[in-house]
Motif scaffolding. Structure first.
Motif, PDB file in Angstrom:
ATOM      1  N   LEU A 212      18.154  26.390  13.144  1.00 38.27           N
ATOM      2  CA  LEU A 212      17.472  27.676  12.957  1.00 38.27           C
ATOM      3  C   LEU A 212      17.473  28.480  14.249  1.00 38.27           C
ATOM      4  O   LEU A 212      17.671  29.694  14.242  1.00 38.27           O
TER       5      LEU A 212
ATOM      6  N   PHE B 153      20.851  29.964  14.663  1.00 34.00           N
ATOM      7  CA  PHE B 153      21.049  31.077  13.723  1.00 34.00           C
ATOM      8  C   PHE B 153      20.338  32.336  14.221  1.00 34.00           C
ATOM      9  O   PHE B 153      20.931  33.418  14.288  1.00 34.00           O
ATOM     10  N   LEU B 154      19.065  32.185  14.586  1.00 31.99           N
ATOM     11  CA  LEU B 154      18.301  33.366  15.023  1.00 31.99           C
ATOM     12  C   LEU B 154      18.884  33.948  16.299  1.00 31.99           C
ATOM     13  O   LEU B 154      18.975  35.171  16.462  1.00 31.99           O
TER      14      LEU B 154
ATOM     15  N   LEU C 252      21.992  33.887  17.274  1.00 33.48           N
ATOM     16  CA  LEU C 252      23.209  34.619  16.937  1.00 33.48           C
ATOM     17  C   LEU C 252      22.877  35.948  16.266  1.00 33.48           C
ATOM     18  O   LEU C 252      23.468  36.980  16.563  1.00 33.48           O
ATOM     19  N   ALA C 253      21.877  35.902  15.373  1.00 36.00           N
ATOM     20  CA  ALA C 253      21.538  37.103  14.622  1.00 36.00           C
ATOM     21  C   ALA C 253      20.892  38.161  15.511  1.00 36.00           C
ATOM     22  O   ALA C 253      21.030  39.350  15.255  1.00 36.00           O
ATOM     23  N   LEU C 254      20.192  37.723  16.540  1.00 39.18           N
ATOM     24  CA  LEU C 254      19.410  38.678  17.337  1.00 39.18           C
ATOM     25  C   LEU C 254      19.991  38.899  18.726  1.00 39.18           C
ATOM     26  O   LEU C 254      19.347  39.452  19.603  1.00 39.18           O
ATOM     27  N   ASN C 255      21.227  38.449  18.949  1.00 36.60           N
ATOM     28  CA  ASN C 255      21.856  38.607  20.256  1.00 36.60           C
ATOM     29  C   ASN C 255      22.467  39.996  20.355  1.00 36.60           C
ATOM     30  O   ASN C 255      23.666  40.172  20.390  1.00 36.60           O
ATOM     31  N   LYS C 256      21.610  40.971  20.402  1.00 40.44           N
ATOM     32  CA  LYS C 256      22.081  42.338  20.383  1.00 40.44           C
ATOM     33  C   LYS C 256      21.031  43.150  21.113  1.00 40.44           C
ATOM     34  O   LYS C 256      19.847  42.929  20.921  1.00 40.44           O
TER      35      LYS C 256
ATOM     36  N   SER D  17      16.249  44.010  17.270  1.00 42.77           N
ATOM     37  CA  SER D  17      16.486  42.641  17.698  1.00 42.77           C
ATOM     38  C   SER D  17      15.416  42.160  18.661  1.00 42.77           C
ATOM     39  O   SER D  17      14.888  41.059  18.524  1.00 42.77           O
TER      40      SER D  17
ATOM     41  N   ARG E 241      12.899  39.057  18.141  1.00 43.75           N
ATOM     42  CA  ARG E 241      12.847  37.959  19.105  1.00 43.75           C
ATOM     43  C   ARG E 241      11.419  37.691  19.534  1.00 43.75           C
ATOM     44  O   ARG E 241      10.949  36.566  19.556  1.00 43.75           O
TER      45      ARG E 241
ATOM     46  N   ILE F 239      15.087  31.112  22.230  1.00 47.29           N
ATOM     47  CA  ILE F 239      15.172  31.800  23.520  1.00 47.29           C
ATOM     48  C   ILE F 239      16.189  31.123  24.438  1.00 47.29           C
ATOM     49  O   ILE F 239      16.983  31.786  25.118  1.00 47.29           O
ATOM     50  N   LEU F 240      16.185  29.785  24.453  1.00 43.04           N
ATOM     51  CA  LEU F 240      17.123  29.080  25.341  1.00 43.04           C
ATOM     52  C   LEU F 240      18.569  29.344  24.913  1.00 43.04           C
ATOM     53  O   LEU F 240      19.447  29.566  25.757  1.00 43.04           O
TER      54      LEU F 240
ATOM     55  N   ALA G  11      19.575  32.889  25.835  1.00 40.21           N
ATOM     56  CA  ALA G  11      19.895  33.004  27.259  1.00 40.21           C
ATOM     57  C   ALA G  11      21.315  32.531  27.518  1.00 40.21           C
ATOM     58  O   ALA G  11      22.051  33.132  28.305  1.00 40.21           O
TER      59      ALA G  11
ATOM     60  N   LYS H 264      35.706  36.730  12.757  1.00 36.91           N
ATOM     61  CA  LYS H 264      34.386  36.438  13.315  1.00 36.91           C
ATOM     62  C   LYS H 264      34.148  34.939  13.376  1.00 36.91           C
ATOM     63  O   LYS H 264      33.589  34.407  14.323  1.00 36.91           O
TER      64      LYS H 264
ATOM     65  N   GLY I  77      35.919  33.449  16.193  1.00 35.84           N
ATOM     66  CA  GLY I  77      35.217  33.777  17.427  1.00 35.84           C
ATOM     67  C   GLY I  77      34.042  32.846  17.641  1.00 35.84           C
ATOM     68  O   GLY I  77      33.797  32.349  18.745  1.00 35.84           O
TER      69      GLY I  77
END
Lengths: 280, 291
Positions: B86, B89-90, B92-96, B101, B105, B173-174, B177, B197, B200
């Motif tokens: 999880l 997943f989060l 990747l989804a919020l790495n923006k 985002s 987070r 968070i880790l 980063a 994708k 990638g």
């Protein structure tokens, strides 16, 4: 012809974002439920909790918290313990971090490795022995007894060492030309530069101390010496029947307000503290 | 060049000394003292008699301890992969770098700042039969009610749900980063090759953050083996010990029944299990890297 480079192509896209947004709503539902209950009349909740979704709402549960004196005593204890631990950890960690990152002394590397090993020691492995030690010195049910265990935190030293290492070497080398002492360089030149890091570690330590459950549960056995975390837990034992769901949830909301406020104001610093170990 | 204050000297060590004193007194000494206590027959008045490993055999033979070990291992085996997956997943989804985002987070991390007391209070009220949020939802759909906290098989699961809800922020968070450390030109090169994708993700993203994923897993193993507050406050280890973790066993022997020898023996066993699990995970992750 290759398509133009879009930096987000491989990292995130809309659909993932919206799935996580839906997930966030699911995560929030229990909190919304609790907050809703805290604004309901206890007698009304006895009939059924579906009424949360419709008015009337009341502030009575929050008013009742102010009538119970023990909650404020616990709040005060938590403030003293968390503040004490934070100040102590900041002083000890920044001095040690400075020494490990920028000074040379015998056994420096060995000592640092031993400190890092301390990160891996679970508190449970030492708890009974520490409890006995604190018993010899009659430290149980005292503020000192609640504050001291935080002083051995290897995490703070690790984090401060990382921060001191990140400061460019030229900065204190200039001070060296003036024959400044190590203490002077630490105090006048480097420490002011680490203020953001101090804030980060400070907030993080404060939150950890505020939320600690295991040590206060064992060390503070007198009701007057409970921290808020232990106090709220103790009033939960006669769950639901005696005091009513509304009052219980109001207590929970009230007790988490300080950390929620700290979090909202210092979110960025907290995230830095947490990810500090990973980013190098 | 001026006289270097970095020249190795005992005086420089004085900066580290205050911390080291606390570290030795509050951590190193109790660690060794605990090992010593586990080898002694200790009574409440402080008398101790060396008995070697004799504290360990009643613990290892205790069916309650065996059950606690089974519960804890099962809990770790389910919760840690869930948290890492999880979290990944989060991340990747919020790495923006967008407002949405960073808001999400912050929201996903926010549950981690609550104390165990509040988290368990929330989830107990969600799970209580009749009046809980789950009950209300189940009622609404006309499903049969489940005793989330009182039925064997469900109690440990419910503790797990509360735990995942509580601790999801840290892995996310880790991993975030780590994602932000991946050089952008890797993706630019992949875009030039018209890579999908999925390619990638599997060829660039995951290999680049492998080290972090392993570290996150180790941190979570160490943390989740220490499960205590949630189980104590939500189910009190019940029903019939089906959700009692090892730390609760240590708490009960050491601080409720005051059997110091057995309590410390159990805590040393926990320490060994955690060390072994963390080392196995470390070994697994480095072995894959060599291939």
């Amino acid at each position: 012809m290759a398509r133009p480079y879009d930096p987000d192509t491989f990292t995130a896209h809309r659909r993932l974002f919206w799935i996580s947004a839906v997930f966030a709503v699911i995560m929030l539902a229990p909190v919304a439920w609790i907050v809703g209950l805290s604004f309901k009349d206890n007698a009304e909740l006895m009939v059924g909790t579906q009424s949360v979704f419709s008015p009337p709402y009341t502030l009575a549960n929050y008013v009742n918290i102010f009538k119970s004196s023990s909650v404020f005593g616990w709040l005060w204890n938590s403030i003293i313990v968390a503040t004490g631990q934070t100040i102590g950890v900041l002083i000890l960690s920044s001095m040690a971090g400075y020494a490990f990152a920028r000074l040379e002394f015998p056994f420096r590397k060995t000592l640092f490795i031993i400190v890092l090993f301390g990160l891996a020691v679970p508190e449970q492995a030492i708890i009974i022995a520490r409890h006995q030690m604190f018993n010899w010195f009659a430290l149980h049910n005292t503020y000192l007894g609640l504050i001291l265990p935080g002083m051995s935190s290897a995490f703070g030293v690790y984090l401060m060492t990382q921060f001191f290492r990140a400061i460019p070497k030229e900065i204190d080398e200039a001070a060296l030309l003036d024959n400044a002492s190590a203490w002077r360089i630490f105090w006048k030149v480097l420490l002011p530069l680490t203020l953001p890091a101090q804030a980060t570690l400070g907030i993080f330590t404060f939150l950890m101390a505020w939320n600690d459950y295991w040590w206060p549960l064992i060390s503070a056995t007198k009701k007057e010496m409970f921290t808020l975390t232990i106090g709220i837990a103790s009033s939960q034992s006669n769950f639901a029947q005696s005091e009513g769901l509304g009052f219980l949830t109001a207590q929970a909301v009230f007790a988490s307000l300080p950390v929620v406020v700290v979090y909202i104001f210092f979110q960025r610093h907290i995230v830095t503290a947490v990810s500090g170990g990973a980013v190098k | 060049m001026a006289r270097s204050y970095r020249r190795s000297s005992w005086a420089n060590g004085l900066f580290a000394l205050p911390f080291l004193i606390f570290f030795v007194v509050l951590l190193v000494f109790p660690l060794i003292w605990g090992m010593w206590l586990s080898l002694n027959k200790v009574d409440l008045f402080g008398g101790a008699q060396f008995i070697g490993l004799k504290n360990y055999s009643p613990v290892l033979k205790d069916p309650v301890f065996a059950q606690a070990v089974r519960n804890t291992v099962l809990f770790v085996a389910v919760s840690v992969p869930t948290l890492v997956t999880l979290g990944l997943f989060l991340a990747l989804a919020l790495n923006k770098a967008s407002r949405g985002s960073s808001f999400l987070r912050g929201l996903f991390f926010s549950s981690s700042i609550l104390s165990v007391t509040i988290v368990t209070l929330i989830w107990r009220i969600v799970f209580i039969p009749g009046d809980g949020l789950m009950s209300v939802i189940f009622d609404h759909f006309g499903w049969a009610q489940i005793g989330f906290l009182s039925e064997r098989g469900w109690s440990l699961f419910s503790v797990g749900v509360a735990t995942v809800w509580w601790s999801l922020g840290l892995p996310m968070i880790l991993i975030l980063a780590a994602l932000q450390q991946i050089p952008k030109d890797l993706y630019e090169a992949a875009a030039l090759d018209n890579a999908s994708k999925w390619r990638g993700l599997t060829r660039i993203t995951l290999p680049s953050i492998k080290g972090t994923l392993a570290m996150v897993a180790i941190i979570q193993i160490v943390l989740q083996f220490q499960l205590f507050g949630q189980a104590q406050l939500m189910t009190n280890g019940g029903p019939a010990g089906s959700s009692r973790p090892i730390v609760m066993y240590i708490y009960e022997t050491g601080f409720v029944r005051w059997e110091i020898g057995m309590g410390t023996a159990a805590s040393e066993i926990l320490f060994l299990i955690i060390l072994a699990a963390a080392m196995v995970q470390y070994w697994l992750s480095t072995r894959k890297e060599e291939q």
